[in-house]
Design an enzyme around this catalytic site. Sequence first.
Site, PDB file in Angstrom:
ATOM      1  N   LEU A  28       0.635  -1.259   0.023  1.00  0.00           N
ATOM      2  CA  LEU A  28      -0.001  -0.004  -0.063  1.00  0.00           C
ATOM      3  C   LEU A  28       0.968   1.391   0.001  1.00  0.00           C
ATOM      4  CD1 LEU A  28      -2.902   1.102   0.329  1.00  0.00           C
ATOM      5  CD2 LEU A  28      -2.534   1.212   2.760  1.00  0.00           C
ATOM      6  N   ASP A  29       0.708   2.212  -0.787  1.00  0.00           N
ATOM      7  CA  ASP A  29       1.177   3.480  -1.157  1.00  0.00           C
ATOM      8  C   ASP A  29       2.780   3.465  -1.123  1.00  0.00           C
ATOM      9  OD1 ASP A  29      -1.263   4.527  -0.440  1.00  0.00           O
ATOM     10  OD2 ASP A  29      -0.876   4.801   1.560  1.00  0.00           O
ATOM     11  N   GLU A  30       3.309   2.081  -1.547  1.00  0.00           N
ATOM     12  CA  GLU A  30       4.539   1.865  -1.607  1.00  0.00           C
ATOM     13  C   GLU A  30       5.125   1.551  -3.437  1.00  0.00           C
ATOM     14  OE1 GLU A  30       6.887   2.553   0.365  1.00  0.00           O
ATOM     15  OE2 GLU A  30       5.583   2.689   2.075  1.00  0.00           O
TER      16      GLU A  30
END
Lengths: 277, 277, 277, 277
Positions: free
Chosen positions: B220-222
Amino acid sequence: METVIKIACPDEKGLVHKITGILFEKLLNVTHTNEFVDEAFNQFFMRVSYVGNCDIALLRAELKAVLPFDATVDIIPPAVKRVVLLVTKEHHCLGDLLIRSQFQDLPFQIEAVIGNHTTLEGLCTQFQVPFHLISAEGITRETHEDLIQKQLDAYQPDYVVLAKYMRILTPNFSAKYLGRMINIHHSFLPAFVGAKPYQQAFDRGVKIIGATAHFVTDDLDEGPIICQDVVTVNHNFSAKEMAKAGKDVEKIVLANALKMVFEDRVFLHENKTIIFE
Amino acid sequence: METVIKIACPDEKGLVHKITGILFEKLLNVTHTNEFVDEAFNQFFMRVSYVGNCDIALLRAELKAVLPFDATVDIIPPAVKRVVLLVTKEHHCLGDLLIRSQFQDLPFQIEAVIGNHTTLEGLCTQFQVPFHLISAEGITRETHEDLIQKQLDAYQPDYVVLAKYMRILTPNFSAKYLGRMINIHHSFLPAFVGAKPYQQAFDRGVKIIGATAHFVTDDLDEGPIICQDVVTVNHNFSAKEMAKAGKDVEKIVLANALKMVFEDRVFLHENKTIIFE
Amino acid sequence: METVIKIACPDEKGLVHKITGILFEKLLNVTHTNEFVDEAFNQFFMRVSYVGNCDIALLRAELKAVLPFDATVDIIPPAVKRVVLLVTKEHHCLGDLLIRSQFQDLPFQIEAVIGNHTTLEGLCTQFQVPFHLISAEGITRETHEDLIQKQLDAYQPDYVVLAKYMRILTPNFSAKYLGRMINIHHSFLPAFVGAKPYQQAFDRGVKIIGATAHFVTDDLDEGPIICQDVVTVNHNFSAKEMAKAGKDVEKIVLANALKMVFEDRVFLHENKTIIFE
Amino acid sequence: METVIKIACPDEKGLVHKITGILFEKLLNVTHTNEFVDEAFNQFFMRVSYVGNCDIALLRAELKAVLPFDATVDIIPPAVKRVVLLVTKEHHCLGDLLIRSQFQDLPFQIEAVIGNHTTLEGLCTQFQVPFHLISAEGITRETHEDLIQKQLDAYQPDYVVLAKYMRILTPNFSAKYLGRMINIHHSFLPAFVGAKPYQQAFDRGVKIIGATAHFVTDDLDEGPIICQDVVTVNHNFSAKEMAKAGKDVEKIVLANALKMVFEDRVFLHENKTIIFE
């Protein structure tokens, strides 16, 4: 130059009217007025600058008299701020500030520079600014900070600026300069806290890098932010090239932050800054 | 319009010479050439665009023949990308993309929009774009994603764009669209990952806010960052006002990222993007 | 450090193949390659950087042999550029460049500074850089330029940088340094050409001010633009405060432009620049 | 929503005290206060926003009573501004504003759109906004403007917005909407006034392009500037690509300017704007 009045207190109706009334009676030549109410905390902030003479103690007393009992009222006569810098090896912020100090680009004067390496001694000497080497080699962090402390005491500076000082300060030390010590961090905080932010930025593959000037608190890289800016990068940039590209942002962000602080435009409240530009 | 050749392989001397040799023999009208070598990984990337006809299968075979055995060679004929959007309730990115799709501002067409609320159905209808409501109410995350999956299968889109889709996707789901699913995150990542980034930004007292368009990965978000930008804020901004101020950055950053992706300018490598603008 | 090959010639098919073929035969370790075709003029530009030794005269001859007869081929071995600055009274660009020169932040060395006032002599002395006062008082423009010319001849600099040199040069003088003399103009050209751009900006009520670094030609403020940037202002800024706010943009824009020039990334063509960053 | 008080008058001591005194007596819940003194013209400007009910006529009278006789006092109750747009063929600003109007992103409503071509009629219809075609073919400029005038009179809009309206208006026409007609110009004025600014920018070889939102006056492209922004370009951009790259800046700059105007934050004075953000 201007005298600056900084007022902070719980908000209530009529504050501006009462404050400006006192300034009006004294027929002060008010040059700028700014107010802000932090509604989350119901806190009132006001900055007034005026030109001309006036009994500051009396003015302060009269203002206190019409304000809530726990109001903070600072009246700051025009004066060049006396500053000591802490540095390590990087020259770009130091060099930029030495020139601004020598030519009075900002209302401050660099009284002295303290470095934990000799690298930047020569540059200070070129500007006839005292450089004090306080190496951290072979001594405890506490001992090192005590030595820095003693040197700072010798100058009694208004502000301490960490111009790329690459050592972590103990809460005990930073507590002594709360609101008077500014650091430049080489990332757009809160991204990339801690060490090697440019390597972190490179590893993450970000398309912007930046810098953040903030007051130093006992919480590393978590102090109130004064100024931030960024510059775009791309896949062509190595971590080293990012670091190089970041240097100009760092020095400009630090200078812009110091301008706000030295012109008494910055209020500190609940780990944030209110800045009247 | 142009055909685009994308080549990625381990670097070795003479690659550009060999590749351009084949293009030269075919007398292709090459319009742009870009190369980049990621020295950390000794990886070579090249993008060539050309106008004119040419047997793509043959060209691909000839290129493969002179390149390292594990080279990736994509030859992409000019075509409007077929895209499905996932949305929740916010209209600013959707509205911006609907207009760009209708007027062909970008080389893409929105085939359909899938929303987990009905809020944006009307807007899609105005643009005669099919809207599919797939509510997550009362069903498991897996079931919800299966339903989305089925709907996506019906369109077989080239790309899936999360235009302010506010639900977290399971690694299982995102894995199916690796390199083909783009998300807009409302912060300058890696700052403020996770929920309510503007509230986080407000609480931290930052002086800049931003947006990040990235490929979606199981982390996530990476995912690999494609495009980022920021806008300045100050103490006057509430969290809500920051969110409002951020909307324009979000929609422009997303559009800029999609332009790069849809023009086949983006290479994915080791959780980073190489982008030939 | 790298050797740089700069090639400019009419465009034709196969140029990249032929050029890279020669580099490949010599097994040169090519670090970066950039090409651009100006379609309006059917002109081809290529920059190649490589590490390692190689007979430059021979390489040049071999390249010329495969290129159109009127091709320009420059092969520039790694070398720190020797630069002379012209200044008047403002210190911000000079100070910034003196520091960059002393610490080798850019691949250049300031050989000397020529000023038409004594104001900045002290600063140069601090950096042990020769300062030559050549006053324009009581002599003709031509005589003044002759004196500057003689002083420049004594240093034979690679480049001449006008670091806030506030006098207009005659076409006759600037012609001698075509492509080798860079000026920083304190506005986002073509806005506010000529004198007092900040006063002009204030009078016009613009919301952005900026700076432009450009090569000097015989046409005042009309030379090829290398680099530009802006900073936002508002109604609070007096003309004087705009000038102050602009200083940092000026020095950074000039430094960025010089980086491109000193790294041999800039091509001049038809009063424009092609810059391979 | 808030009521806004806008005061402009010659500066004199005690104005803020007198004004806030009246607000205090009425126990108005003041939400924001801003003042500015234009020292060049000794002119005082103040904006106060408050929540709550109050006899506006009475408040206005009381304020006038304590202010210089020639003071301007506007008290503007919360209301969505009624706006008519003029357009030609380009859709990007119109589309952006139609969405903002439909979703109330800005405190305005688009009452109607007048176009001199049919190109954008369909888009307006999608948003159920009346579109009036008023072609300029075969009629005089005056006749054309009369027809537009009549159509505008039918709506009595608070503001007229030129959202890429590509015809020059006569002074006679623009005079009718002084301070109520906003235009978006596709360059960072005063650079590239007049026609084809992107072609001019391309020909000049600038490294930044931009947009300017300004009030329309009888002096073409010379009206008071409200908002400006820029985007970087390079040698890769053709004039057409610059125009494309500029569209997003144009629409965002126009939207930001309209936000300031519609929130009653803008004062007009001596061909400049004072904007309290």
